[in-house]
Design a protein around this motif. Structure first.
Motif: not given
Length: 378
Positions: A4-5, A9-11, A28-31, A232-236
């Protein structure tokens, strides 16, 4: 887990100290995104920027931060004791990645959430290191098939935490990536890490930055384990925090050494992309001349293709080509071709009705076919 972009972005805004209004997504999705990014501890001091967020998720952030603090203290105790014991045996160690950063650049080590500590030793010290691990109460865990140059050890505190330590005798397990990050470089100019132990030393920051940048690309291709699920994802964002802190600690000499390292290794585009992700998320400051120099560098086609490759057989052939001595090649090939019975049973749907010998024969035949024909797995 769904990306969720808007949530991300909010985080990121909250981590920059900005007011971050609730995005209207499910709790749940935010967590899930907070867990993926590993940033509950980083958000906890910034709850004032989350004033309109549901109480439930604010309570979750506080609870996770408390658990992380308890985990950190017990983890530090058992790892520090081990490092001191290894030093007494004459074993040099270098703490890598998350734990090195936690105790060098973070004000509170527990904010740098992670699942284990990566500890590098010299290959010749493996016997002494294993003896110290055993005598200190650590227990070796069966390694997943494919790991060659590292092994995992567990320590049960008896107080709800079982800590993990990855013992490495190469900084990375891939022979291809070892051409970029040879273990010997980690022992050169390794700074002290007194916050962890009087005997502890950290990986040089430039090598840490490069290793995390390579890990980002690897996880984009192969996924990342979050609460027993692979994502999958590297943008942590926790990695963006790492880059932000490392970049803030760099002087002109450090930046020059980094650009020279990237030019020599052919990884300029990879490092630049990682720095720019941190810049986009957390406004990390990158000197203009450094960004320009990295932008002009040409990346290594072999390294880029290797990191983007999803097929294990193709990666194996590239890795085998980067193992230089005939004896080492034979050992590497044998280890890859001879998985444990537990691994075979886990991977095979026919495991219930097959013997270990039958499963191994099927594995070898399938692997050989893929190597010879280049056939991709279904």
């Amino acid at each position: 887990m769904t990306e969720s972009p808007a949530i991300d972005a909010t985080l990121a805004a909250a981590m920059r100290g900005k007011e971050a209004q609730w995005v209207g997504e499910s709790v749940l999705q935010v967590w899930e995104r907070i867990a993926f990014h590993g940033i509950a501890g980083a958000l906890n001091p910034r709850l004032g920027q989350l004033s309109d967020w549901p109480d439930h998720i604010l309570s979750q952030i506080k609870q996770e931060t408390q658990i992380a603090a308890l985990w950190e203290e017990t983890h530090r105790q058992c790892v520090a004791k081990l490092i001191d014991g290894l030093a007494n045996r004459g074993v040099e160690t270098v703490v890598m990645k998350g734990t090195a950063l936690a105790y060098s650049l973070y004000d509170d080590a527990s904010v740098r959430r992670r699942g284990d500590t990566d500890l590098l030793i010299r290959s010749s010290d493996r016997k002494k290191a294993r003896a110290e691990l055993k005598s200190s109460g650590w227990v070796k865990r069966d390694s997943p098939h494919g790991l060659i140059y590292q092994e995992t050890w567990l320590f049960n505190t008896g107080a709800h935490f079982v800590h993990e330590l990855d013992l490495h005798w190469q900084a990375v397990d891939s022979p291809t990536l070892q051409t970029i990050l040879p273990a010997v470089q980690y022992f050169e100019e390794a700074p002290p890490l007194p916050g962890l132990s009087k005997s502890a030393f950290a990986a040089p920051p430039i090598l840490t930055l490069v290793q995390i940048a390579l890990n980002q690309v690897w996880h984009q291709t192969n996924g990342y384990a979050v609460e027993e699920a692979k994502v999958r994802g590297g943008d942590r964002l926790i990695w963006a925090m790492d880059f932000n802190l490392i970049a803030s600690s760099f002087d002109q000499r450090d930046w020059s050494k980094l650009t020279e390292f990237c030019e020599k290794s052919g990884i300029g585009p990879i490092v630049l992309a990682a720095l720019r992700r941190a810049k986009a998320a957390l406004h990390t400051s990158i000197p203009g001349e450094v960004e320009g120099q990295l932008e002009q560098q040409v990346g290594s086609p072999e390294i880029h293709a290797y990191l983007a490759e999803k097929d294990t057989a193709s990666r194996f052939k590239t890795d085998l080509a980067n193992v230089h001595s005939p004896m080492a090649k034979a050992c590497f090939a044998l280890t890859q071709a001879w998985p444990s019975a537990a691994h075979l049973k886990e991977k095979s749907e026919a495991a219930q009705n097959s013997t270990a010998a039958g499963l191994r024969a099927r594995w070898l035949a399938r692997s050989l076919k893929r190597l010879l024909t280049g056939q991709k797995p279904l």
